[in-house]
Design a protein around this motif. Structure first.
Motif, mmCIF file in Angstrom:
data_model
loop_
_atom_site.group_PDB
_atom_site.id
_atom_site.type_symbol
_atom_site.label_atom_id
_atom_site.label_comp_id
_atom_site.label_asym_id
_atom_site.label_seq_id
_atom_site.Cartn_x
_atom_site.Cartn_y
_atom_site.Cartn_z
ATOM 1 N N UNK A 147 0.714 -1.391 0.048
ATOM 2 C CA UNK A 147 0.111 0.075 -0.129
ATOM 3 C C UNK A 147 0.850 1.363 -0.139
ATOM 4 N N UNK A 148 1.832 1.367 -0.518
ATOM 5 C CA UNK A 148 2.910 2.379 -0.566
ATOM 6 C C UNK A 148 2.599 3.319 -1.873
ATOM 7 N N UNK A 149 2.825 4.450 -1.707
ATOM 8 C CA UNK A 149 2.599 5.267 -2.949
ATOM 9 C C UNK A 149 4.010 5.199 -3.675
ATOM 10 N N UNK A 150 3.846 5.439 -4.953
ATOM 11 C CA UNK A 150 5.054 5.194 -5.767
ATOM 12 C C UNK A 150 6.164 6.030 -5.232
ATOM 13 N N UNK A 151 5.925 7.250 -4.721
ATOM 14 C CA UNK A 151 7.044 7.963 -3.983
ATOM 15 C C UNK A 151 7.696 7.450 -3.079
ATOM 16 N N UNK A 152 6.789 7.139 -2.080
ATOM 17 C CA UNK A 152 7.468 6.472 -0.694
ATOM 18 C C UNK A 152 8.195 4.972 -1.308
ATOM 19 N N UNK A 153 7.419 4.508 -2.030
ATOM 20 C CA UNK A 153 8.272 3.106 -2.612
ATOM 21 C C UNK A 153 9.595 3.532 -3.154
ATOM 22 N N UNK A 154 9.865 4.457 -3.795
ATOM 23 C CA UNK A 154 11.150 4.734 -4.357
ATOM 24 C C UNK A 154 12.080 5.326 -3.136
ATOM 25 N N UNK A 155 11.587 6.140 -2.482
ATOM 26 C CA UNK A 155 12.252 6.496 -1.117
ATOM 27 C C UNK A 155 12.944 5.280 -0.394
ATOM 28 N N UNK A 156 11.983 4.601 -0.016
ATOM 29 C CA UNK A 156 12.298 3.101 0.594
ATOM 30 C C UNK A 156 13.353 2.430 -0.133
ATOM 31 N N UNK A 157 13.411 2.160 -1.539
ATOM 32 C CA UNK A 157 14.274 1.622 -2.432
ATOM 33 C C UNK A 157 15.508 2.222 -2.067
#
Length: 297
Positions: A147-157
């Motif tokens: 359920x992450x946003x694409x922006x948060x997903x990129x930050x985590x990566x």
């Protein structure tokens, strides 16, 4: 391909030589472990290969430590065993229809002088599990499953990539300096700040060196680490170990998504494998060579 169970007792390499000479129609692929075996079994079947190909792991073969030492290979390593099997069979029965696949591991930066043989190929990236460390698979899991946003997903990566790269560098230096450090247990709150996903590399490195009685090597270690950092490639799959990356991700999700039941990190890693597409694999050199081998055998 046949998904054969490990046979007991193990076969000796001398027995393999005889087998391939007596049964020249056999077509075998040797891989490091069950994880790789499952992937290749699926890949060959989904690619429509009709050839009867066995996928074999080193557990089925008796590879003595004396042979690994002769080949200047690390002990207690399935990767070393696959390389040794490839070399022995290539020398003694070069006509055998076999392919041996080993992880590239640290060879991108610390090349081994004895590896190249006609029946031995390496993964395109540091390890087999890095083929599904790509934007398509990552976003599918992180956005749809967690359920992450694409922006948060990129930050985590990007944060995980930085941590994993530092751990990979320490492993690389450990190999380069032959220190024999045990680099594990980094997924602890005293080393990783979950709130901002930062890794205290100084604290971790000093703890590992102290535990091994080698804190005197700290300055040399850091110097070598700086040198090797300057040699790193830019692609994520060339600067991390897949197992490390997924272990840290698993730790992060356990701490931040505690309302979701998350399986152990090995099973979690396999879930990522389930999101890979056949064509994505075919676009890589390793899998193209596997198909050529299968079609020509």
């Amino acid at each position: 391909p046949r998904d054969d169970k490990v046979s007991i007792p193990q076969q000796k390499i001398s027995e393999l030589v005889i087998k391939y000479k007596l049964e020249p129609s056999l077509v075998d692929i040797y891989v490091e472990g069950e994880f790789d075996k499952k992937l290749l079994t699926w890949f060959i079947k989904e690619s429509g290969i009709k050839q009867d190909i066995r996928i074999i792991t080193p557990d089925a073969i008796d590879v003595p430590d004396s042979l690994l030492r002769t080949r200047s290979l690390n002990l207690n390593s399935n990767r070393s065993k696959v390389i040794a099997i490839a070399k022995e069979l290539y020398i003694k029965v070069p006509e055998a229809k076999i392919l041996c696949i080993a992880d590239k591991d640290y060879d991108e930066y610390l090349p081994h002088p004895n590896y190249s043989e006609g029946n031995l190929i390496f993964t395109d990236y540091n390890s087999m599990d890095l083929y599904w460390l790509n934007d398509k698979v990552w976003n599918k899991i992180m956005i749809l499953s967690f359920g992450y946003s694409s922006e948060k997903s990129s930050l985590i990566f990007n944060s995980l990539l930085e941590i994993s790269t530092n751990i990979f560098l320490m492993r690389l230096v450990n190999e380069s300096l032959k220190l024999g450090l045990t680099l594990k247990e980094f997924c602890k709150s005293k080393y990783i700040n979950i709130d901002n996903l930062e890794f205290d590399i100084e604290k971790y490195l000093r703890a590992r060196l102290t535990s091994a009685g080698k804190i005197s090597q700290y300055t040399v270690f850091r110097s070598e680490m700086g040198y090797l950092r300057s040699k790193l490639k830019t692609t994520p799959q060339s600067i991390v170990r897949g197992h490390d990356f997924f272990e840290i991700l698993h730790y992060y999700l356990q701490k931040t998504k505690n309302h979701i039941k998350i399986v152990d990190h090995n099973s979690f890693q396999v879930a990522f494998m389930g999101c890979i597409e056949l064509q994505d694999l075919k676009n890589n050199n390793l899998f193209d060579r596997i198909l050529n081998f299968a079609n020509q055998s």
